[in-house]
Write a protein that holds these residues in place. Structure first.
Motif, PDB file in Angstrom:
ATOM      1  N   THR A 144      13.244  11.997   2.785  1.00 43.90           N
ATOM      2  CA  THR A 144      12.545  11.814   4.058  1.00 43.90           C
ATOM      3  C   THR A 144      12.525  13.116   4.854  1.00 43.90           C
ATOM      4  OG1 THR A 144      13.173   9.481   4.153  1.00 43.90           O
ATOM      5  CG2 THR A 144      12.551  10.537   6.239  1.00 43.90           C
ATOM      6  N   PHE A 145      13.658  13.801   4.887  1.00 40.55           N
ATOM      7  CA  PHE A 145      13.752  15.077   5.600  1.00 40.55           C
ATOM      8  C   PHE A 145      12.821  16.113   4.972  1.00 40.55           C
ATOM      9  CE2 PHE A 145      15.905  19.284   5.911  1.00 40.55           C
ATOM     10  CZ  PHE A 145      15.823  19.453   7.289  1.00 40.55           C
ATOM     11  N   ILE A 146      12.766  16.168   3.650  1.00 35.33           N
ATOM     12  CA  ILE A 146      11.924  17.147   2.956  1.00 35.33           C
ATOM     13  C   ILE A 146      10.439  16.831   3.166  1.00 35.33           C
ATOM     14  CG2 ILE A 146      11.249  17.990   0.661  1.00 35.33           C
ATOM     15  CD1 ILE A 146      14.306  17.717  -0.043  1.00 35.33           C
ATOM     16  N   ARG A 147      10.082  15.552   3.149  1.00 35.51           N
ATOM     17  CA  ARG A 147       8.689  15.185   3.446  1.00 35.51           C
ATOM     18  C   ARG A 147       8.270  15.702   4.823  1.00 35.51           C
ATOM     19  NH1 ARG A 147      10.319  10.371   1.113  1.00 35.51           N
ATOM     20  NH2 ARG A 147       9.421  10.050  -0.951  1.00 35.51           N
ATOM     21  N   LEU A 192       9.493  18.255   6.452  1.00 38.34           N
ATOM     22  CA  LEU A 192       9.331  19.705   6.388  1.00 38.34           C
ATOM     23  C   LEU A 192       7.942  20.062   5.872  1.00 38.34           C
ATOM     24  CD1 LEU A 192      12.727  20.966   4.855  1.00 38.34           C
ATOM     25  CD2 LEU A 192      11.985  21.133   7.245  1.00 38.34           C
ATOM     26  N   ILE A 193       7.537  19.408   4.778  1.00 40.87           N
ATOM     27  CA  ILE A 193       6.231  19.700   4.177  1.00 40.87           C
ATOM     28  C   ILE A 193       5.104  19.311   5.128  1.00 40.87           C
ATOM     29  CG2 ILE A 193       4.673  19.131   2.267  1.00 40.87           C
ATOM     30  CD1 ILE A 193       7.276  18.632   0.579  1.00 40.87           C
ATOM     31  N   GLN A 194       5.197  18.123   5.705  1.00 39.64           N
ATOM     32  CA  GLN A 194       4.145  17.649   6.607  1.00 39.64           C
ATOM     33  C   GLN A 194       4.032  18.498   7.865  1.00 39.64           C
ATOM     34  OE1 GLN A 194       5.611  13.650   6.938  1.00 39.64           O
ATOM     35  NE2 GLN A 194       4.334  12.870   5.270  1.00 39.64           N
ATOM     36  N   ASN A 195       5.126  19.163   8.241  1.00 38.27           N
ATOM     37  CA  ASN A 195       5.110  20.054   9.410  1.00 38.27           C
ATOM     38  C   ASN A 195       4.733  21.490   9.054  1.00 38.27           C
ATOM     39  OD1 ASN A 195       5.907  17.965  11.088  1.00 38.27           O
ATOM     40  ND2 ASN A 195       8.086  18.431  10.927  1.00 38.27           N
ATOM     41  N   GLY A 196       4.476  21.747   7.778  1.00 40.89           N
ATOM     42  CA  GLY A 196       4.109  23.092   7.359  1.00 40.89           C
ATOM     43  C   GLY A 196       5.292  24.018   7.141  1.00 40.89           C
ATOM     44  N   GLN A 197       6.508  23.487   7.184  1.00 41.14           N
ATOM     45  CA  GLN A 197       7.708  24.314   7.010  1.00 41.14           C
ATOM     46  C   GLN A 197       8.062  24.460   5.533  1.00 41.14           C
ATOM     47  OE1 GLN A 197       9.688  21.637  10.103  1.00 41.14           O
ATOM     48  NE2 GLN A 197      10.786  23.557  10.441  1.00 41.14           N
ATOM     49  N   VAL A 198       7.077  24.886   4.760  1.00 40.06           N
ATOM     50  CA  VAL A 198       7.260  24.987   3.313  1.00 40.06           C
ATOM     51  C   VAL A 198       8.282  26.057   2.940  1.00 40.06           C
ATOM     52  CG1 VAL A 198       4.977  24.071   2.755  1.00 40.06           C
ATOM     53  CG2 VAL A 198       5.252  26.527   3.197  1.00 40.06           C
ATOM     54  N   ASP A 199       8.498  27.015   3.845  1.00 37.21           N
ATOM     55  CA  ASP A 199       9.477  28.073   3.574  1.00 37.21           C
ATOM     56  C   ASP A 199      10.895  27.531   3.536  1.00 37.21           C
ATOM     57  OD1 ASP A 199       8.680  27.722   6.420  1.00 37.21           O
ATOM     58  OD2 ASP A 199      10.431  28.989   6.785  1.00 37.21           O
ATOM     59  N   GLN A 200      11.124  26.312   4.018  1.00 36.23           N
ATOM     60  CA  GLN A 200      12.454  25.707   4.021  1.00 36.23           C
ATOM     61  C   GLN A 200      12.753  24.908   2.761  1.00 36.23           C
ATOM     62  OE1 GLN A 200      14.815  26.063   6.738  1.00 36.23           O
ATOM     63  NE2 GLN A 200      13.326  27.712   7.025  1.00 36.23           N
ATOM     64  N   CYS A 201      11.738  24.648   1.949  1.00 40.05           N
ATOM     65  CA  CYS A 201      11.914  23.749   0.807  1.00 40.05           C
ATOM     66  C   CYS A 201      12.883  24.295  -0.241  1.00 40.05           C
ATOM     67  CB  CYS A 201      10.562  23.447   0.168  1.00 40.05           C
ATOM     68  SG  CYS A 201       9.522  22.386   1.201  1.00 40.05           S
ATOM     69  N   MET A 202      12.843  25.594  -0.494  1.00 37.33           N
ATOM     70  CA  MET A 202      13.742  26.174  -1.487  1.00 37.33           C
ATOM     71  C   MET A 202      15.203  25.895  -1.134  1.00 37.33           C
ATOM     72  SD  MET A 202      14.338  27.902  -4.265  1.00 37.33           S
ATOM     73  CE  MET A 202      12.875  28.805  -4.773  1.00 37.33           C
ATOM     74  N   LYS A 252       0.861  -1.182   0.000  1.00 35.72           N
ATOM     75  CA  LYS A 252       0.000   0.000   0.000  1.00 35.72           C
ATOM     76  C   LYS A 252       0.901   1.237   0.000  1.00 35.72           C
ATOM     77  CE  LYS A 252      -0.303  -0.053   5.048  1.00 35.72           C
ATOM     78  NZ  LYS A 252      -1.177  -0.095   6.234  1.00 35.72           N
ATOM     79  N   THR A 253       0.281   2.404  -0.140  1.00 26.60           N
ATOM     80  CA  THR A 253       1.064   3.645  -0.155  1.00 26.60           C
ATOM     81  C   THR A 253       1.480   4.010   1.259  1.00 26.60           C
ATOM     82  OG1 THR A 253      -0.094   4.446  -2.114  1.00 26.60           O
ATOM     83  CG2 THR A 253       1.068   6.085  -0.787  1.00 26.60           C
ATOM     84  N   VAL A 254       2.766   3.918   1.515  1.00 30.40           N
ATOM     85  CA  VAL A 254       3.291   4.336   2.814  1.00 30.40           C
ATOM     86  C   VAL A 254       4.252   5.511   2.667  1.00 30.40           C
ATOM     87  CG1 VAL A 254       3.012   2.096   3.927  1.00 30.40           C
ATOM     88  CG2 VAL A 254       5.142   2.592   2.700  1.00 30.40           C
ATOM     89  N   VAL A 255       4.763   5.698   1.463  1.00 27.91           N
ATOM     90  CA  VAL A 255       5.651   6.824   1.179  1.00 27.91           C
ATOM     91  C   VAL A 255       4.982   7.695   0.125  1.00 27.91           C
ATOM     92  CG1 VAL A 255       7.914   7.561   0.349  1.00 27.91           C
ATOM     93  CG2 VAL A 255       7.712   5.478   1.721  1.00 27.91           C
ATOM     94  N   LYS A 256       4.675   8.940   0.478  1.00 31.00           N
ATOM     95  CA  LYS A 256       4.018   9.859  -0.455  1.00 31.00           C
ATOM     96  C   LYS A 256       5.050  10.508  -1.383  1.00 31.00           C
ATOM     97  CE  LYS A 256      -0.175   9.487   1.358  1.00 31.00           C
ATOM     98  NZ  LYS A 256      -1.054  10.588   1.737  1.00 31.00           N
TER      99      LYS A 256
END
Length: 312
Positions: free
Chosen positions: A165-168, A170-180, A64-68
């Protein structure tokens, strides 16, 4: 760039330098591996290639989908192509690959199919049955069989190991400003604009709604400063991710208000790029209270956009 979506399509290609990895985020660490691959191929007069999977190996093993996903398939291919790659081997990870002996993986896939002469991979690259093949396995076999292996050491930014994994997280925690910082681009969600409840239009804030793709990693419910990209043009916008608790029960979606924009977008494809989370989603006691908060949110977002104009 030529994309091969099955092993059967790969036939009589030129010799290659191959970047090995899942490359599910094509983050800055991935980009370094791919760029080194491209440069080596050019220097040696060979073709550059990326060997990746069209599905995440962990999802097959879990059933099943466990990694988005961080990227849509076409987005991943586009980024890789822009890095100068000649071939992309975008192969389904299936039972035959899952159970393949690591030596057979090297012999039958890398050497016979891909005509690999050199390879680049990360320090934690694994392959073959029970992920028993490692970068060290490749090194040993390379010495026996005459192909070169280049292993990238842990790639860090500000002391953080850059990984999908680290970037996921960040996104899941709402830290989208760190993605760049770690991806080299803004985190984004795309899709076709669908009909919403049209409440935004009645209170002076018309929105474009796209449904959440359940295979993609998404940020937590809340309000975000965003850009909306339509027809190749980037527009300043503000976005609510969530279920709209003030007005009823809805599935989680992405609802974007584009500033100074009056085109009808139903049925059109848009992409929403996330810059900054400003607050959590919340339930208000009335639509009037929600409208007042949206006004404040828009003031905040416009101020943010003016401050960073021309940055991205």
């Amino acid at each position: 760039m030529k994309i091969f979506n099955t092993l059967e399509e790969i036939d009589n290609i030129e010799e290659t330098v191959v970047a090995l990895g899942n490359f599910d985020g094509v983050h800055k660490g991935h980009q370094q591996i791919i760029l080194r691959t491209v440069k080596s191929a050019e220097a040696a007069g060979l073709k550059s290639a990326v060997f990746t999977f069209s599905n995440h190996p962990k999802n097959l093993m879990a059933g099943k989908t466990v990694v988005k996903n961080i990227l849509y398939p076409e987005e991943k291919a586009s980024i890789i192509e822009k890095l100068g790659v000649d071939y992309m081997f975008n192969i389904p990870f299936d039972e035959s690959i899952l159970t393949m002996d690591p030596i057979d993986f090297i012999e039958h896939l890398l050497l016979e199919k891909f005509h690999m002469r050199q390879a680049y991979c990360g320090f934690n690259y694994h392959f073959g049955y029970k992920a028993s093949g490692t970068a060290e396995t490749l090194m040993k076999e390379g010495m026996k069989r005459g192909f070169g292996i280049h292993i990238q050491e842990p790639f860090k930014i500000d002391g953080n190991l850059v990984s999908s994994t680290f970037i996921r997280k960040l996104i899941q925690n709402g830290q989208v400003d760190q993605c760049m910082k770690y991806m080299g681009r803004l985190y984004s969600i795309g899709g076709e604009v669908v009909v919403g409840n049209k409440l935004g239009r009645t209170i002076g804030f018309p929105t474009s709604n796209i449904m959440i793709d359940e295979t993609m990693v998404t940020p937590p419910n809340g309000v975000y400063v965003t850009y909306c990209v339509y027809n190749g043009v980037r527009y300043p916008s503000i976005t609510n991710v969530g279920v709209k608790p003030t007005i009823g029960t809805y599935h989680k979606n992405v609802e974007t208000h584009i500033f100074n924009f009056d085109k009808e977008l139903y049925g059109k494809m848009i992409r929403v790029e996330f810059l900054q989370k400003t607050r959590d989603e919340q339930k208000f006691e009335s639509v009037e209270a929600l409208s007042r908060q949206i006004t404040d949110d828009c003031i905040t977002a416009r101020s943010f956009h003016r401050r960073i104009a021309g940055t991205y």
